[in-house]
Design a protein around this motif. Structure first.
Motif, PDB file in Angstrom:
ATOM      1  N   THR A  69       0.741  -1.243  -0.004  1.00  0.00           N
ATOM      2  CA  THR A  69      -0.081   0.178   0.063  1.00  0.00           C
ATOM      3  C   THR A  69       0.815   1.178  -0.001  1.00  0.00           C
ATOM      4  OG1 THR A  69      -1.522  -1.422   1.641  1.00  0.00           O
ATOM      5  CG2 THR A  69      -1.977   0.957   1.021  1.00  0.00           C
ATOM      6  N   GLN A  70       1.917   1.325   0.970  1.00  0.00           N
ATOM      7  CA  GLN A  70       2.688   2.395   0.762  1.00  0.00           C
ATOM      8  C   GLN A  70       3.399   2.912  -0.313  1.00  0.00           C
ATOM      9  OE1 GLN A  70       1.753   5.104   2.868  1.00  0.00           O
ATOM     10  NE2 GLN A  70       0.465   3.571   3.829  1.00  0.00           N
ATOM     11  N   ARG A  71       4.104   1.873  -0.736  1.00  0.00           N
ATOM     12  CA  ARG A  71       4.871   2.141  -2.175  1.00  0.00           C
ATOM     13  C   ARG A  71       3.917   2.366  -3.386  1.00  0.00           C
ATOM     14  NH1 ARG A  71       9.238  -2.769  -1.995  1.00  0.00           N
ATOM     15  NH2 ARG A  71      10.104  -1.683  -3.669  1.00  0.00           N
ATOM     16  N   VAL A  72       2.818   1.865  -3.139  1.00  0.00           N
ATOM     17  CA  VAL A  72       1.934   2.377  -4.422  1.00  0.00           C
ATOM     18  C   VAL A  72       1.532   3.992  -4.102  1.00  0.00           C
ATOM     19  CG1 VAL A  72      -0.293   1.924  -5.455  1.00  0.00           C
ATOM     20  CG2 VAL A  72       1.157  -0.034  -4.832  1.00  0.00           C
ATOM     21  N   ALA A  73       1.220   4.243  -3.152  1.00  0.00           N
ATOM     22  CA  ALA A  73       0.651   5.604  -2.543  1.00  0.00           C
ATOM     23  C   ALA A  73       1.887   6.609  -3.032  1.00  0.00           C
ATOM     24  CB  ALA A  73       0.235   5.525  -1.163  1.00  0.00           C
ATOM     25  N   GLU A  74       3.016   6.027  -2.589  1.00  0.00           N
ATOM     26  CA  GLU A  74       4.276   6.950  -3.145  1.00  0.00           C
ATOM     27  C   GLU A  74       4.278   7.337  -4.518  1.00  0.00           C
ATOM     28  OE1 GLU A  74       7.660   5.181  -1.238  1.00  0.00           O
ATOM     29  OE2 GLU A  74       6.703   5.155   0.598  1.00  0.00           O
ATOM     30  N   ALA A  75       3.827   6.227  -5.384  1.00  0.00           N
ATOM     31  CA  ALA A  75       4.024   6.364  -6.801  1.00  0.00           C
ATOM     32  C   ALA A  75       3.131   7.235  -6.943  1.00  0.00           C
ATOM     33  CB  ALA A  75       3.884   4.967  -7.248  1.00  0.00           C
ATOM     34  N   VAL A  76       1.929   7.249  -6.693  1.00  0.00           N
ATOM     35  CA  VAL A  76       0.872   8.140  -6.851  1.00  0.00           C
ATOM     36  C   VAL A  76       1.120   9.667  -6.288  1.00  0.00           C
ATOM     37  CG1 VAL A  76      -1.638   8.833  -6.234  1.00  0.00           C
ATOM     38  CG2 VAL A  76      -1.171   6.720  -6.465  1.00  0.00           C
ATOM     39  N   ARG A  77       1.668   9.875  -5.449  1.00  0.00           N
ATOM     40  CA  ARG A  77       2.060  10.965  -4.896  1.00  0.00           C
ATOM     41  C   ARG A  77       3.190  11.715  -5.957  1.00  0.00           C
ATOM     42  NH1 ARG A  77       2.866   8.853   0.333  1.00  0.00           N
ATOM     43  NH2 ARG A  77       0.796   8.237   0.894  1.00  0.00           N
ATOM     44  N   SER A  78       4.283  10.770  -6.237  1.00  0.00           N
ATOM     45  CA  SER A  78       5.134  11.210  -7.187  1.00  0.00           C
ATOM     46  C   SER A  78       4.560  11.722  -8.483  1.00  0.00           C
ATOM     47  CB  SER A  78       6.105  10.061  -7.604  1.00  0.00           C
ATOM     48  OG  SER A  78       6.796   9.619  -6.403  1.00  0.00           O
ATOM     49  N   ALA A  79       3.512  10.771  -9.248  1.00  0.00           N
ATOM     50  CA  ALA A  79       2.902  11.325 -10.323  1.00  0.00           C
ATOM     51  C   ALA A  79       1.968  12.792 -10.287  1.00  0.00           C
ATOM     52  CB  ALA A  79       1.883  10.215 -10.656  1.00  0.00           C
ATOM     53  N   GLY A  80       1.829  13.024  -8.860  1.00  0.00           N
ATOM     54  CA  GLY A  80       1.274  14.350  -8.857  1.00  0.00           C
ATOM     55  C   GLY A  80      -0.532  14.467  -9.599  1.00  0.00           C
ATOM     56  N   VAL A  81      -1.115  13.263  -9.408  1.00  0.00           N
ATOM     57  CA  VAL A  81      -2.539  13.326 -10.179  1.00  0.00           C
ATOM     58  C   VAL A  81      -3.363  13.418  -8.974  1.00  0.00           C
ATOM     59  CG1 VAL A  81      -3.866  11.465 -10.889  1.00  0.00           C
ATOM     60  CG2 VAL A  81      -1.669  11.639 -12.140  1.00  0.00           C
ATOM     61  N   ALA A  82      -4.253  14.177  -9.270  1.00  0.00           N
ATOM     62  CA  ALA A  82      -5.284  14.835  -8.299  1.00  0.00           C
ATOM     63  C   ALA A  82      -6.572  13.753  -8.527  1.00  0.00           C
ATOM     64  CB  ALA A  82      -6.085  16.143  -8.486  1.00  0.00           C
ATOM     65  N   THR A  83      -7.338  13.703  -9.885  1.00  0.00           N
ATOM     66  CA  THR A  83      -8.272  12.777  -9.846  1.00  0.00           C
ATOM     67  C   THR A  83      -7.745  11.654 -10.971  1.00  0.00           C
ATOM     68  OG1 THR A  83      -9.645  14.285  -9.599  1.00  0.00           O
ATOM     69  CG2 THR A  83     -10.620  12.527 -10.852  1.00  0.00           C
TER      70      THR A  83
END
Lengths: 136, 136, 136
Positions: B19-33
């Motif tokens: 979960t945390q590693r996937v969440a970090e990838a999401v934060r790196s991508a800077g995608v809102a929706t």
């Protein structure tokens, strides 16, 4: 990207059809060609695409799952919320937490006999949440 | 489209939280929706979204799967890599090779009790690969 | 968004490899980085990603499913189309109606041993439809 939330107040274990509500979200999004993603935020309710004509199909699926992961099964250690707690997690893992359905000509490209269902696995009803994300 | 790779060195059969590693990838991508797609490139390890609070849930899932597709089951012909070879393929087919999770307000829109897990089905640990693709 | 249809004339219960046909759709779309969504419009045939080297893996999966949801099982009420009617729905629900595979460097990012299969669950062959949607 278009997102819509669907709430379903379940009345206990069983299947609750979502097809029309998901189709409405697709129409609201006004997407001709795309994908419709459906996600449920629970681990004791899940999603499935299933035959939509004869309710006995879903009744037989209940029978099948009740035999495969019986309530009160003594093998299970996680029983904090009762005899249907762990069987609900097993059923969720064996089915789907997310589905993606193609959009073609502005409509869900489901087959004639396909319906989209939320499957409540707990005997006690609950307020269940589904997040629909539509992309073109 | 943003892609990131995650590598997990498993130590044998069991679940490994991502979960945390996937969440970090999401934060790196800077995608809102958007949507976050998670894929594993194996047929003897798989993905699942599962209850994240009580480790006994995952222990009970191991028990359930070990009974459903037992190691060394004489029905199985494909035993080239040992008694857990074919059971690993069965477990993979019954769970997920890919998951898609919605992104809302820049974060994975997981429910409170949902965690993302890699499930290693072989007793011998292995280097497992997960490809995360994020779209907005 | 690029959509392509694949038709498979099945000759009865069994697995039918789709990997090359899906890969061709990806090449036609000319997408470097993206996602490839595969959907089947049926409830008695399904999709799976499975080991692609030893046919015995798919033979053992047939054995496993035939024991788990036997043809003619007396528990099942929905038998309108014969003894394999309800087992086909059970098998579909336990596997996948849709798959999403990442595209990397213009190709499906499948692992070495991963193949994409349509699984026909009815003994009588049928004309099956698969809709591929590719996004970049």
């Amino acid at each position: 990207m278009f997102q819509a939330e669907i709430e379903i107040a379940t009345k206990g274990r069983g299947t609750y059809e979502l097809t029309q509500r998901v189709a409405e979200a697709v129409r609201s999004a006004g997407v001709a060609t795309g994908l419709c993603h459906v996600f449920t935020t629970h681990t004791s309710a899940s999603l499935m695409i299933c035959e939509n004509a004869d309710p006995n199909v879903r009744r037989d699926l209940e029978t099948f799952m009740a035999d495969l992961a019986p309530d009160g099964d003594r093998r299970f250690v996680h029983t904090a919320e009762g005899p249907d707690d762990m069987p609900a997690h097993v059923r969720s893992v064996l089915t789907q937490t997310d589905l993606t359905i193609p959009i073609k000509n502005g409509e869900l490209a489901l087959g004639t006999w396909q319906g989209v269902y939320l499957w409540e696995h707990r005997h006690r009803g609950s307020r269940r949440h589904v997040l629909v994300t539509i992309q073109s």
